[in-house]
Write a protein that holds these residues in place. Structure first.
Motif, PDB file in Angstrom:
ATOM      1  N   GLY A 174      -4.076   5.675   0.849  1.00  0.00           N
ATOM      2  CA  GLY A 174      -2.717   5.746   1.300  1.00  0.00           C
ATOM      3  C   GLY A 174      -2.397   6.082   2.615  1.00  0.00           C
ATOM      4  O   GLY A 174      -3.238   6.462   3.312  1.00  0.00           O
ATOM      5  N   GLN A 179       1.398   6.727   5.286  1.00  0.00           N
ATOM      6  CA  GLN A 179       2.832   6.805   5.661  1.00  0.00           C
ATOM      7  C   GLN A 179       3.345   5.374   6.103  1.00  0.00           C
ATOM      8  O   GLN A 179       2.369   4.369   6.129  1.00  0.00           O
ATOM      9  CB  GLN A 179       3.196   7.775   6.708  1.00  0.00           C
ATOM     10  CG  GLN A 179       2.712   9.031   6.310  1.00  0.00           C
ATOM     11  CD  GLN A 179       3.128  10.006   7.618  1.00  0.00           C
ATOM     12  OE1 GLN A 179       3.314   9.640   8.704  1.00  0.00           O
ATOM     13  NE2 GLN A 179       2.935  11.133   7.287  1.00  0.00           N
ATOM     14  N   CYS A 200      -2.085   4.118  -3.626  1.00  0.00           N
ATOM     15  CA  CYS A 200      -0.915   4.259  -2.953  1.00  0.00           C
ATOM     16  C   CYS A 200      -0.314   3.334  -1.943  1.00  0.00           C
ATOM     17  O   CYS A 200      -0.217   2.214  -2.212  1.00  0.00           O
ATOM     18  CB  CYS A 200      -1.134   5.812  -2.298  1.00  0.00           C
ATOM     19  SG  CYS A 200       0.502   6.499  -1.939  1.00  0.00           S
ATOM     20  N   GLY A 201      -0.750   3.346  -0.511  1.00  0.00           N
ATOM     21  CA  GLY A 201       0.048   2.514   0.405  1.00  0.00           C
ATOM     22  C   GLY A 201      -0.724   1.341   0.391  1.00  0.00           C
ATOM     23  O   GLY A 201       0.051   0.243   0.376  1.00  0.00           O
ATOM     24  N   GLN A 253       0.279  -0.679  -2.642  1.00  0.00           N
ATOM     25  CA  GLN A 253       1.722  -1.395  -2.417  1.00  0.00           C
ATOM     26  C   GLN A 253       1.312  -2.551  -1.684  1.00  0.00           C
ATOM     27  O   GLN A 253       2.020  -3.661  -2.053  1.00  0.00           O
ATOM     28  CB  GLN A 253       2.574  -0.332  -1.647  1.00  0.00           C
ATOM     29  CG  GLN A 253       2.808   0.921  -2.560  1.00  0.00           C
ATOM     30  CD  GLN A 253       3.770   2.101  -1.429  1.00  0.00           C
ATOM     31  OE1 GLN A 253       3.798   1.698  -0.408  1.00  0.00           O
ATOM     32  NE2 GLN A 253       4.323   2.705  -2.034  1.00  0.00           N
ATOM     33  N   THR A 273       7.517  -3.228  -4.452  1.00  0.00           N
ATOM     34  CA  THR A 273       7.622  -1.958  -4.231  1.00  0.00           C
ATOM     35  C   THR A 273       9.047  -1.787  -3.473  1.00  0.00           C
ATOM     36  O   THR A 273       9.273  -2.274  -2.355  1.00  0.00           O
ATOM     37  CB  THR A 273       6.558  -1.172  -3.509  1.00  0.00           C
ATOM     38  OG1 THR A 273       5.285  -1.313  -4.317  1.00  0.00           O
ATOM     39  CG2 THR A 273       6.783   0.433  -3.379  1.00  0.00           C
ATOM     40  N   ARG A 316      11.472  11.356  -4.360  1.00  0.00           N
ATOM     41  CA  ARG A 316       9.527  11.646  -4.155  1.00  0.00           C
ATOM     42  C   ARG A 316       9.083  11.873  -5.455  1.00  0.00           C
ATOM     43  O   ARG A 316       9.588  12.898  -6.314  1.00  0.00           O
ATOM     44  CB  ARG A 316       9.311  12.508  -3.178  1.00  0.00           C
ATOM     45  CG  ARG A 316       8.018  12.600  -3.076  1.00  0.00           C
ATOM     46  CD  ARG A 316       7.516  13.054  -1.765  1.00  0.00           C
ATOM     47  NE  ARG A 316       7.931  12.425  -0.617  1.00  0.00           N
ATOM     48  CZ  ARG A 316       7.143  11.254  -0.170  1.00  0.00           C
ATOM     49  NH1 ARG A 316       5.917  11.193  -0.767  1.00  0.00           N
ATOM     50  NH2 ARG A 316       7.431  10.500   0.918  1.00  0.00           N
ATOM     51  N   GLU A 352       0.071  12.329  -7.829  1.00  0.00           N
ATOM     52  CA  GLU A 352       0.965  11.502  -7.161  1.00  0.00           C
ATOM     53  C   GLU A 352       1.855  12.140  -6.074  1.00  0.00           C
ATOM     54  O   GLU A 352       2.056  13.285  -6.268  1.00  0.00           O
ATOM     55  CB  GLU A 352       1.768  10.937  -8.124  1.00  0.00           C
ATOM     56  CG  GLU A 352       2.731  11.515  -8.902  1.00  0.00           C
ATOM     57  CD  GLU A 352       3.473  10.727  -9.910  1.00  0.00           C
ATOM     58  OE1 GLU A 352       3.480   9.507  -9.648  1.00  0.00           O
ATOM     59  OE2 GLU A 352       4.142  11.351 -10.870  1.00  0.00           O
ATOM     60  N   ASN A 353       2.154  11.161  -4.958  1.00  0.00           N
ATOM     61  CA  ASN A 353       3.023  11.841  -3.923  1.00  0.00           C
ATOM     62  C   ASN A 353       3.501  10.631  -2.989  1.00  0.00           C
ATOM     63  O   ASN A 353       3.117  10.057  -2.150  1.00  0.00           O
ATOM     64  CB  ASN A 353       2.433  12.849  -3.180  1.00  0.00           C
ATOM     65  CG  ASN A 353       3.487  13.494  -1.889  1.00  0.00           C
ATOM     66  OD1 ASN A 353       4.599  13.199  -1.977  1.00  0.00           O
ATOM     67  ND2 ASN A 353       2.715  14.287  -1.083  1.00  0.00           N
ATOM     68  N   HIS A 354       4.612  10.043  -3.750  1.00  0.00           N
ATOM     69  CA  HIS A 354       5.219   8.614  -3.343  1.00  0.00           C
ATOM     70  C   HIS A 354       6.661   8.628  -3.453  1.00  0.00           C
ATOM     71  O   HIS A 354       7.358   9.184  -4.303  1.00  0.00           O
ATOM     72  CB  HIS A 354       4.416   7.505  -3.859  1.00  0.00           C
ATOM     73  CG  HIS A 354       4.455   7.551  -5.415  1.00  0.00           C
ATOM     74  ND1 HIS A 354       5.318   6.788  -6.048  1.00  0.00           N
ATOM     75  CD2 HIS A 354       3.940   8.215  -6.241  1.00  0.00           C
ATOM     76  CE1 HIS A 354       5.154   6.838  -7.264  1.00  0.00           C
ATOM     77  NE2 HIS A 354       4.376   7.662  -7.351  1.00  0.00           N
ATOM     78  N   TYR A 358      -1.580   4.886  -7.851  1.00  0.00           N
ATOM     79  CA  TYR A 358      -0.691   5.941  -6.996  1.00  0.00           C
ATOM     80  C   TYR A 358      -1.757   7.025  -7.037  1.00  0.00           C
ATOM     81  O   TYR A 358      -1.302   7.993  -6.471  1.00  0.00           O
ATOM     82  CB  TYR A 358       0.711   6.343  -7.515  1.00  0.00           C
ATOM     83  CG  TYR A 358       1.767   5.145  -6.736  1.00  0.00           C
ATOM     84  CD1 TYR A 358       2.006   5.209  -5.312  1.00  0.00           C
ATOM     85  CD2 TYR A 358       2.138   4.356  -7.643  1.00  0.00           C
ATOM     86  CE1 TYR A 358       2.626   4.228  -4.830  1.00  0.00           C
ATOM     87  CE2 TYR A 358       3.186   3.504  -7.121  1.00  0.00           C
ATOM     88  CZ  TYR A 358       3.421   3.507  -5.703  1.00  0.00           C
ATOM     89  OH  TYR A 358       4.378   2.708  -5.094  1.00  0.00           O
TER      90      TYR A 358
END
Length: 249
Positions: A62, A64, A96-97, A100, A124, A130, A149-151, A191
């Motif tokens: 993941g 930012q 995660c990132g 996506q 996405t 969040r 999860e943190n998205h 995620y």
């Protein structure tokens, strides 16, 4: 001397896409390969690096939105190579990132579109909400899946992929449909951080099994015990998973 049987594990973009301890997934694969008698060889790939000639497993983590911006053009540059590897059955785990960006696109909250490599049929949308906390999900393929999860991006699957699991605690891909992650060929998208594989050895062993079958036409043993361990590895894993399921959302 026993014959060396290397398995090459490639981590994509660890410099920019590794903000929640996702390198732990590489360490789990390394150790579980060693326990089974294979030689793990870990590679990392960042923008403009030379892509390894030999790749048996690919993982990614993941990051930012800024990290996704940094890798986007390079990811598109190696897209044909990733598609070819996927078609050949190379197992991949994207978190995660990079989960996506393995889809078609990620539209940020500001309306800016980050184009994905299109390996997974999903899109996405960035939101102001969040989704954060511990997750428990049920998978027909892997059993109970645990993670964190943190998205703020919310992902919607197209008809060409299947969800990885159905969420029983937490949100997963989005706040609507109770799906977590995606499955296509030998690709797993999710995620879930934590890292994912220490809590979910069934997924780690799936990646290893596919790689070993592809490289050596061999079947791995389902159970492993590490030499010198006070308790069988699978028993320690079971206890850790039991504790993790009790954590509050």
């Amino acid at each position: 001397m026993a014959e060396s049987k290397p398995i090459h594990v490639l981590q994509l973009y660890p410099r920019d896409m590794n903000i929640y301890g996702d390198f732990g997934n590489a360490l789990v694969l390394q150790r579980r390969l060693q326990w089974r008698g294979y030689e793990p060889i870990l590679h990392s790939y960042d923008p403009e690096d030379e892509f390894p000639e030999q790749v048996d497993i690919i993982i990614g983590g993941g990051g930012q939105d800024s990290g996704q911006d940094k890798i986007q053009q390079d990811l598109l540059r190696i897209g044909d190579k990733l598609h070819a590897l996927a078609e050949d059955g190379t197992p991949m785990l994207m978190i995660c990132g990079l989960y996506q960006l393995f889809g078609h696109s990620f539209r940020t909250r500001e309306g800016r579109e980050i184009k994905g490599v299109g390996l997974l049929d999903l899109r996405t949308e960035g939101t102001d909400t969040r989704l954060i906390g511990n997750v428990v999900a049920e998978s027909k393929e892997f059993g109970e899946i645990l993670g964190y999860e943190n998205h703020s991006g919310q992902t919607y699957l197209g008809p060409e992929v299947q969800p990885l699991a159905r969420v029983t605690k937490g949100e997963g891909n989005n706040a609507r449909d109770s799906h977590e992650g995606a499955r296509w060929k030998n690709i797993v998208g999710s995620y879930l951080h934590g890292s994912l594989l220490p809590k979910n050895p069934a997924i780690a062993d799936f990646l290893i099994a596919q790689a070993v079958q592809n490289r050596y036409a061999e079947t791995i043993q389902p159970q492993i015990d590490a030499a010198g361990s006070a308790q069988p590895i699978e028993e320690l894993t079971r206890k850790a998973r039991t504790t993790a399921t009790r954590r509050p959302r």
